[in-house]
Write an enzyme that holds these catalytic residues in place. Sequence first.
Site, PDB file in Angstrom:
ATOM      1  CD  GLU A   1     -41.512   1.052   6.008  1.00  8.95           C
ATOM      2  OE1 GLU A   1     -41.414   2.128   5.406  1.00  8.95           O
ATOM      3  OE2 GLU A   1     -40.655   0.127   5.901  1.00  8.95           O
TER       4      GLU A   1
ATOM      5  CE  LYS B   1     -38.833   4.472   4.913  1.00  8.16           C
ATOM      6  NZ  LYS B   1     -39.255   3.251   4.194  1.00  8.16           N
TER       7      LYS B   1
ATOM      8  CB  CYS C   1     -37.552   0.754   6.447  1.00 10.47           C
ATOM      9  SG  CYS C   1     -36.914  -0.566   5.374  1.00 10.47           S
TER      10      CYS C   1
ATOM     11  N   GLY D   1       5.506 -22.273  37.949  1.00 15.34           N
ATOM     12  CA  GLY D   1       4.733 -23.458  37.604  1.00 15.34           C
ATOM     13  C   GLY D   1       3.247 -23.213  37.755  1.00 15.34           C
TER      14      GLY D   1
ATOM     15  CG  LEU E   1      -3.457 -20.132  34.786  1.00 13.46           C
ATOM     16  CD1 LEU E   1      -3.287 -21.415  33.990  1.00 13.46           C
ATOM     17  CD2 LEU E   1      -4.882 -20.031  35.318  1.00 13.46           C
TER      18      LEU E   1
ATOM     19  CG  ASN F   1       3.874  -9.833  52.535  1.00 16.20           C
ATOM     20  OD1 ASN F   1       3.273 -10.584  51.771  1.00 16.20           O
ATOM     21  ND2 ASN F   1       3.280  -8.819  53.146  1.00 16.20           N
TER      22      ASN F   1
ATOM     23  CB  THR G   1       3.857 -13.320  36.236  1.00 16.17           C
ATOM     24  OG1 THR G   1       3.948 -13.272  37.663  1.00 16.17           O
ATOM     25  CG2 THR G   1       5.252 -13.575  35.660  1.00 16.17           C
TER      26      THR G   1
ATOM     27  CD  GLU H   1      -2.350 -12.809  40.839  1.00 10.07           C
ATOM     28  OE1 GLU H   1      -2.217 -14.019  41.115  1.00 10.07           O
ATOM     29  OE2 GLU H   1      -1.433 -12.128  40.339  1.00 10.07           O
TER      30      GLU H   1
ATOM     31  CD1 TRP I   1      -3.548 -13.570  45.373  1.00 11.97           C
ATOM     32  CD2 TRP I   1      -4.469 -12.932  47.302  1.00 11.97           C
ATOM     33  NE1 TRP I   1      -3.434 -14.613  46.247  1.00 11.97           N
ATOM     34  CE2 TRP I   1      -3.995 -14.252  47.453  1.00 11.97           C
ATOM     35  CE3 TRP I   1      -5.075 -12.305  48.392  1.00 11.97           C
ATOM     36  CZ2 TRP I   1      -4.121 -14.962  48.646  1.00 11.97           C
ATOM     37  CZ3 TRP I   1      -5.206 -13.026  49.585  1.00 11.97           C
ATOM     38  CH2 TRP I   1      -4.736 -14.328  49.695  1.00 11.97           C
TER      39      TRP I   1
ATOM     40  CE1 TYR J   1       2.436  -0.169  47.107  1.00 14.26           C
ATOM     41  CE2 TYR J   1       4.529  -0.011  48.292  1.00 14.26           C
ATOM     42  CZ  TYR J   1       3.550   0.558  47.480  1.00 14.26           C
ATOM     43  OH  TYR J   1       3.681   1.853  47.041  1.00 14.26           O
TER      44      TYR J   1
ATOM     45  CE  LYS K   1      -1.089  -4.622  48.275  1.00 11.00           C
ATOM     46  NZ  LYS K   1      -1.429  -6.046  48.488  1.00 11.00           N
TER      47      LYS K   1
END
Length: 663
Positions: free
Chosen positions: A45, A114, A198, A386, A388, A469, A493, A498, A503, A506, A630
């Site tokens: 300014e 301003k 400002c 077991g 993730l 599957n 889970t 996914e 992934w 179904y 899905k």
Amino acid sequence: MFGFYRLAAVCPTLKVADTAFNTDEIIRLATEATQNEAAIVVFPELCITGYTCSDLFHQELLLEKSLDALKKIAAAFTDSDSVIAVGLPLRMFGSLYNCAAFVQRGKLVAVTPKTHLPNQREFYEKRHFSSGRDLLRGSLGNDAGFGAAAGLGTAGFGAAAGAVVCPIDGFGDVPVTNFFTVNAGKNGSEVRVGVELCEDLWTAVPPSGELALAGANVIVNLSASDALVGKCDYRRNLVMNQSARCMAAYVYASAGVHESTTDMVFSGHLMIAENGSMIAENKQFNRESEIVYADVDVERLNMQRLSEGSFQDFDSRNVYARAARFDGLRGIDTLKYRFVSPTPFVPGNIETRDKSSTEIFNIQCAGLAKRLEASHSARAVIGLSGGLDSTLALLVVAETFKLLKRPAKGILALTMPGFGTTKRTKNNAVTLAELLGVELRTVDIQKACLQHFEDIGHDPKKLDVTYENVQARERTQILMDIANSEGGIVIGTGDLSEIALGWSTYNADHMSMYAVNCDIPKTLVRHIVDWYADNSGNELKAVLKDILDTPVSPELLPADASGQIAQKTESILGAYEIHDFYLYHFAKYGAKPEKLLFLAKYAFAGKFSDDELKKALAVFVRRFFTQQFKRSCIPDGPKVGTISLSPRADWRMPSDSSFSDWL
């Protein structure tokens, strides 16, 4: 390219009331910025004179020299399409205004007076300047003898019919406005600029709010904010919050230490924020001239606004009526001043890791607690592999039972070894269940699957999708039936990654009675499990760390000759890190495939090759489109972040749409 523009905030050294010195320094720094491909360069300014001239602003010589300086600055950039924003005192309609002046290609495109003038404590702007409120509203109009021009010159500059224009010596009729438009680039990423000075930002209703609703995606603020204890943090929060509220880039340039120190000191605070994130900021109290740069993504801001109802409901005609126009802006095709995170879902600030992980975990637990109470479920039943995802889900269930003051034995974990289960994952599942004190049962599914192969006439030596599957559906059948017999619910889970890629099998792991991980992508699952491990006792930490080191796998195909996991998901799909990156920018910002690849090359430079990134992108696009069916019928689960693929929350998409254009 792809809507990226480089912005610059500048704090020059200056001498108070020495317009010649200040002008030379402004030109030098603006030249440096434009040569560095900055599209908009913002100075503080009243930088031509210095903010602290006080009653010298009423000296004829200073006002004349200021205007001469502006002419010199404009002339220095006759051949530049960069926009230079400088501050100066300017006489208009018989009054003096504290103005931002915008020059491009040697012309004064427009000036912004301003609006809000501070007049308390150390600031006495009303002593010297008039508010530009009426000028910006266009209330002078033709009644005051000043017409609204339909166009100025031949360089593409113009003011719409509702703007006040003022004759300024050496520049002709100049629009008085705080809103600018720019012709759309080849990617349609039009830049629209709003202006504050400002104090405008510090008011209850900053002008930038209305300007953003009218379309301004870049807000520039020419400022002179003094340094006080605690004010720096407050100022930073103002800029970040306003950029988030306006869903815009915000460029803030404040006066520096060479202003008069008669009664106060200025720190030269420079900031550039984008939609709530600070992407460039300087270290204050620098005694040398300074420039900070940021490469902002205007296309991303524009796309994000399309889904925001508040931006669609605003009538912007009055704002557009006073708009001036820049003659195009130069975009950039390389990113020098922008960090592209390879893990956008994961909190990047180590200082906030505990806070963000705790909040995510609490959301998961709160959602599950409500579902357990509402369903009057005595137990929570979970398949524990077991791996993730099931590990995070079990940790959430265990903490939820503590929250509800229920014993851990109310949790029933089932390990269901099949044809691909390895000792490593089986042992980790058993150890984890024991350490958390939950009930653990083992149900071997191999015999039931072999019987099913015989029933449907499938050769068990044929390791195809049916082979895989059958195992997945057998496990889900067991979980559902045991939940019925135990008066419980099955905890899903599967994670967001996914779900995005489809992934899952179904009506197998695709289905549950409440899915606690459904809004958490794989990279974030890993982050939260790692955080939980670091805050656990040694035994639990050890097993969690080993789970983190285990390759991601559904373990539906037999192990290799050494008993190790043979079916590795990321060897088939590509790295989840890449897919999560694509998911974030595709779902949140609608980025085109070319832009996804452009960004990925910056994010993963040196880690993944261009071929790996292209291959993963093709997989992502194909699977994201073909697996929507899905997502159209997924279980309930808590929304955690800004991206959800639930058809009841954020994502609605036809299951049979074509992906050919995206490839």
